[in-house]
Design an enzyme around this catalytic site. Structure first.
Site, mmCIF file in Angstrom:
data_model
loop_
_atom_site.group_PDB
_atom_site.id
_atom_site.type_symbol
_atom_site.label_atom_id
_atom_site.label_comp_id
_atom_site.label_asym_id
_atom_site.label_seq_id
_atom_site.Cartn_x
_atom_site.Cartn_y
_atom_site.Cartn_z
ATOM 1 N N CYS A 76 0.815 -1.215 0.000
ATOM 2 C CA CYS A 76 0.000 0.000 0.000
ATOM 3 C C CYS A 76 0.848 1.264 0.000
ATOM 4 C CB CYS A 76 -0.920 0.016 1.221
ATOM 5 S SG CYS A 76 -2.106 -1.337 1.242
ATOM 6 N N ARG A 118 -4.127 6.444 -2.181
ATOM 7 C CA ARG A 118 -4.577 5.067 -1.990
ATOM 8 C C ARG A 118 -4.863 4.783 -0.519
ATOM 9 N NH1 ARG A 118 -1.449 -0.575 -3.675
ATOM 10 N NH2 ARG A 118 -3.228 -1.940 -3.279
#
Length: 310
Positions: free
Chosen positions: A196, A242
């Protein structure tokens, strides 16, 4: 006045490369013996993961760039002296076999790359190799980076992005807090992993952005360098988007929703954010620095002066 400069055609350059391969069959076979098994190992260990999924795309586009620039490099191609090649092989080959036996995919990949570049140098020489500098550097993104480097860069980056995302969401009114790479939002707890917010996504985003910059501005070295400098901040910003999106998905849809299809959708959103940001920065730089964008590194050829009339 007409010139008799030789025209280098694609057919001729391909023929010259085939001649070199036929004249050095042992070297060509040795490079294939190193290249094929290592690429298969990289494909099995890296390309099948989310972190290395960009590898096949980079390999295909990198080979296309080599083919595209080969005609330009072949104009100055000359076989290199054998002594530096022998020294390079004497150093790299033992290290490659040790890495091969040890099954260290990161080290083996970069040593394989070094052997292939050394063989290419022996065929075309330094001047031609310099004209292929971007495709050769771009192809490095095919290989997985060393895990120690990933850990060294990833940990502070994850903490920085986690704290930034939490600070932003807290300002807009969400019940969110963080402790290191752990984010608490409502009754849910998230762990910011390498996928991530790590070096892996930075590598894939940087590779795609570099490909765009080179195709669009490679003739303008100064402007291309300006765009390349902007790539890392853009990749970091895309990772920030994100993380924020995943926290919002978890808060509003639950942990199951955020870790399923929507998790992959957040990754796609990250890439789209990076690409759109690169396009926007390119447009903005064009407005702010029109002379820099309009200038070319290669001088424009002036028409030959007409002969004086008698």
């Amino acid at each position: 006045m007409a010139t008799n400069a030789p025209v280098i055609t694609e057919k001729k350059t391909r023929f010259e490369l085939l001649n070199w391969l036929m004249a050095n069959p042992v070297l060509g076979a040795g490079i294939l013996a190193v290249l094929v098994p290592t690429l298969l190992l990289v494909a099995r260990e890296s390309w099948s993961t989310e972190q290395g999924a960009h590898g096949p795309i980079v390999l295909a586009t990198g080979l296309w760039l080599l083919w595209r620039e080969w005609q330009n490099a072949a104009v100055v191609a000359r076989p290199a002296p054998g002594l530096p090649i022998s020294i390079a092989f004497a150093i790299l080959l033992p290290l490659y076999f040790v890495s091969r036996v040890s099954n260290i995919v990161e080290t083996e990949g970069f040593l394989m790359y070094g052997l292939v570049v050394a063989a290419l140098f022996s065929a075309i020489g330094w001047e031609a190799l310099k004209r292929l500098w971007f495709p050769l550097i771009y192809l490095l993104f095919v290989l997985p980076p060393p895990e120690t480097l990933v850990a060294m860069v990833t940990n502070p980056l994850k903490i920085m992005l986690s704290e930034s995302a939490v600070g932003f969401l807290y300002l807009v009114g969400y019940p969110v807090a963080s402790s290191g790479v752990t984010i608490q939002v409502g009754q849910y707890q998230l762990l910011v992993a390498e996928a991530c917010a790590g070096l892996n996504s930075l590598i894939s985003l940087s590779a795609i952005s570099l490909f765009y910059v080179y195709l669009r501005h490679h003739a303008n070295v100064r402007y291309a360098l300006l765009m390349i400098v902007a790539i890392v901040p853009v990749a970091v910003f895309a990772n920030f988007v994100r993380i924020v999106l995943l926290v919002l998905l978890t808060y509003h849809g639950g942990e199951a929703a955020a870790q399923g299809f929507l998790h992959d959708f957040a990754g796609l959103t990250m890439f789209m954010t990076a690409l759109i940001t690169i396009f926007a920065i390119d447009h903005l730089f064009g407005l702010l620095f029109p002379r820099l964008k309009g200038s070319k590194s290669d001088p424009v050829a002036k028409p030959a002066a007409e002969p004086a009339q008698p």
